[in-house]
Design an enzyme around this catalytic site. Sequence first.
Site, short mmCIF file in Angstrom:
data_model
loop_
_atom_site.label_atom_id
_atom_site.label_comp_id
_atom_site.label_asym_id
_atom_site.label_seq_id
_atom_site.Cartn_x
_atom_site.Cartn_y
_atom_site.Cartn_z
N TYR A 109 0.85 -1.19 0.00
CA TYR A 109 0.00 0.00 0.00
C TYR A 109 0.89 1.25 0.00
CZ TYR A 109 -4.31 2.38 -0.10
OH TYR A 109 -5.32 3.19 -0.54
N ARG A 162 -8.39 10.24 -8.23
CA ARG A 162 -7.58 10.96 -7.22
C ARG A 162 -6.80 9.92 -6.42
NH1 ARG A 162 -7.96 11.52 -1.43
NH2 ARG A 162 -6.97 9.63 -2.11
N LYS A 180 -6.06 -2.16 -1.18
CA LYS A 180 -6.95 -2.02 -0.02
C LYS A 180 -7.50 -3.38 0.39
CE LYS A 180 -7.51 2.21 1.53
NZ LYS A 180 -8.20 3.41 1.11
N ASP A 252 -10.79 6.71 -3.36
CA ASP A 252 -10.00 7.55 -4.25
C ASP A 252 -10.79 8.12 -5.42
OD1 ASP A 252 -7.99 7.31 -2.49
OD2 ASP A 252 -6.53 6.42 -3.84
N ASP A 275 -11.85 7.41 2.29
CA ASP A 275 -11.12 8.69 2.30
C ASP A 275 -11.81 9.71 3.20
OD1 ASP A 275 -9.38 7.73 0.25
OD2 ASP A 275 -11.08 7.97 -1.10
N ASN A 416 -0.20 12.11 1.45
CA ASN A 416 0.54 10.97 0.90
C ASN A 416 0.93 11.25 -0.55
OD1 ASN A 416 0.08 9.24 3.17
ND2 ASN A 416 -2.02 9.01 2.47
P1 NAD Z 1 -8.68 16.55 -2.14
O1 NAD Z 1 -8.16 16.80 -3.50
O2 NAD Z 1 -10.10 16.18 -1.93
O3 NAD Z 1 -8.39 17.87 -1.24
C1 NAD Z 1 -7.23 18.65 -1.28
C2 NAD Z 1 -7.55 19.98 -0.62
O4 NAD Z 1 -6.33 20.71 -0.42
C3 NAD Z 1 -8.48 20.89 -1.42
O5 NAD Z 1 -9.42 21.46 -0.55
C4 NAD Z 1 -7.54 21.98 -1.94
O6 NAD Z 1 -8.19 23.23 -2.12
C5 NAD Z 1 -6.54 22.06 -0.81
N1 NAD Z 1 -5.26 22.70 -1.18
C6 NAD Z 1 -4.58 22.59 -2.34
N2 NAD Z 1 -3.45 23.34 -2.26
C7 NAD Z 1 -3.43 23.91 -1.04
C8 NAD Z 1 -2.53 24.76 -0.36
N3 NAD Z 1 -1.41 25.18 -0.94
N4 NAD Z 1 -2.82 25.13 0.90
C9 NAD Z 1 -3.96 24.71 1.51
N5 NAD Z 1 -4.85 23.89 0.91
C10 NAD Z 1 -4.58 23.48 -0.34
O7 NAD Z 1 -7.75 15.43 -1.51
P2 NAD Z 1 -8.04 14.54 -0.22
O8 NAD Z 1 -8.74 13.30 -0.60
O9 NAD Z 1 -8.69 15.38 0.81
O10 NAD Z 1 -6.56 14.14 0.19
C11 NAD Z 1 -5.63 15.14 0.54
C12 NAD Z 1 -4.37 14.48 1.03
O11 NAD Z 1 -4.64 13.74 2.21
C13 NAD Z 1 -3.76 13.49 0.03
O12 NAD Z 1 -2.38 13.68 -0.03
C14 NAD Z 1 -4.07 12.15 0.63
O13 NAD Z 1 -3.08 11.19 0.32
C15 NAD Z 1 -4.08 12.46 2.10
N6 NAD Z 1 -4.86 11.48 2.88
C16 NAD Z 1 -4.28 10.94 3.99
C17 NAD Z 1 -4.95 9.98 4.71
C18 NAD Z 1 -4.32 9.42 5.96
O14 NAD Z 1 -3.31 9.89 6.36
N7 NAD Z 1 -4.88 8.47 6.62
C19 NAD Z 1 -6.20 9.55 4.30
C20 NAD Z 1 -6.79 10.13 3.17
C21 NAD Z 1 -6.10 11.10 2.47
#
Ligand code: NAD
Length: 561
Positions: A109, A162, A180, A252, A275, A416
Amino acid sequence: MLQKIEFQLPNSTDPLPVKGRGLTILNDPWLNKGTSFTPEERIALGLSGLLPPHSADMGEQVMRVMENYARLTDPLDKYTFLISLADRNVTLFYRVLMNNLQEMTPIMYTPTVGYACQKFGHLYRKNRGMYISLRHKGRIAQVLSNWPSEEVDIIVISDGSRILGLGDLGANGMGIPIGKLVLYVVGAGLHPDRTLPILLDVGTDNEELLNDPLYLGCTHRRVHGEEFYEIVDEFVNAATERWPNVLIQWDDFTNDKAFPLLNRYRDEVLCFNDDIQGTGAVALAGLIAATRIRDEHLSDQRIVFCGAGSAAVGIADMICAGIADEHSLTQEEARKLVWMVDSKGLVTTTRDGELQSHKVPYARDEEPADTLLEIVRRVKPTVLIGASGQPRTFTEPVVKAMQAECEQPIVFALSNPTSKAECTAEEAYRWTGGKAIFASGSPFPPVRVEGRIFVPGQGNNMFIFPGVGLGAVACGADRVTDEMFFTAAKTLAHIVTEDELRAGTIYPDLGKIRQISLAIASAVCLLAWEQGLARYAEPDDIREYVRSCMYHPGYRPYVAA
Ligand code: NAD
């Protein structure tokens, strides 16, 4: 009235009557035991002479696999090696993974699976899971009938739009549902034969892939709106028609689809979005554990989110549910402790243009602010959560400004893969003189700062979704509710020991994943039975019952059918 049926238990040791003979068996990864066939089985099943003479036990087979694995240095080569093992011998694959969980989870993963997805069309060797595309419109039921398993407990489906923090990877996103479901089996003992990874290919807008001669998906642009929802509706109807108890995990999807899909189906079929809900629960668990270190309540916190997408809103919703539960507040009152920042700055009610609906509840009625540093100085947060997919956004001035008002800042850099993390573990500890309570989305190795060793926690969704899924499947849940995730978060937070907290670690050891999933699944079952959401008869001992539902990779004796 829901039908009450017993869940079929997965670990029979009765001899299995096998129909095929010889190479048919050796070429079937679900039946193949390789060198482990006994002399009697070799005679009965026409295998004599097709294998080396020595009958090995599984321990020896694991040793051989590990010897070959140890020679590989590139994570992607390790990924391909392990997937090839699954293509030959499913049971051995899961045994190897379970014996080496800590080392191999980052291979199967995040982070390695992200790179595997980027190169999916180039690495492709063998069919795995199912692809549903627009060309199947009107006949998805017929397409799903090609899947050989009569019983499917869980489907993980993605449209590849995504993938982790890597964006639109189209059909290459198949690595995610596959990965997953591997975690479901390893982490919670879902039966591998009853899992189904699906890639919904609705096109891609990734130019590089569209121009890649080895890309394996449909080479049209993504479809949206009605055309998109029509195909998803048809898939949901067909899947629940063929497997009425199946749990569907949405994974995703971009957030313009993730929230609407969850809202469209959550009250109709057994489903959830990892997510949003899984991430929410794992972060809430980390926060509960972190407040245990600081001997504070959730409601004592001021929380700034960097990012306002699926992950951030899922986490915020879950944390607000936690705050509301702690002090009998409404969700709305709890939201006053949350500030969201997206690519345009602080999310406020006065922003020009329409806000996406998932951000509206968190829009603040205050002056706009552009930079994270400005917002941190104004809000004086005690918790900073990064889910923006943007690396290096937690700079030294940001973290130091936070610590100026809060001695032990809670910093979660969740984006990530590792390269996208908002800051590294080493930076968080160094900038705060070792005071930060840090967790990340992808793993960071232990770091030494000012003579102390810190073991950063990983807010890995694997702590939550396998247990919730197992619980839902084991009791025959009718729906997956937010309350189930909330229960899962509290269960996880209280598994962290006092010793772990003293070392600054807010998540338990991933090596305990089976016990963690068992505890979470049992709590989910209990809730479902209490709330009348379970289809199956309630057992006397829920924990023992859940334990008996968990698959353990081991060979069954075979006899000729
Ligand atoms: P998403 O695309 O839905 O959301 C991204 C958000 O970040 C949007 O609201 C965007 O406007 C904002 N953004 C972009 N550039 C920015 C900046 N410079 N400053 C502030 N905000 C900014 O993506 P997501 O599904 O919410 O995932 C986001 C991240 O979280 C990914 O890297 C994903 O891998 C990670 N994630 C981690 C976990 C975990 O740790 N367990 C779980 C899910 C997602």
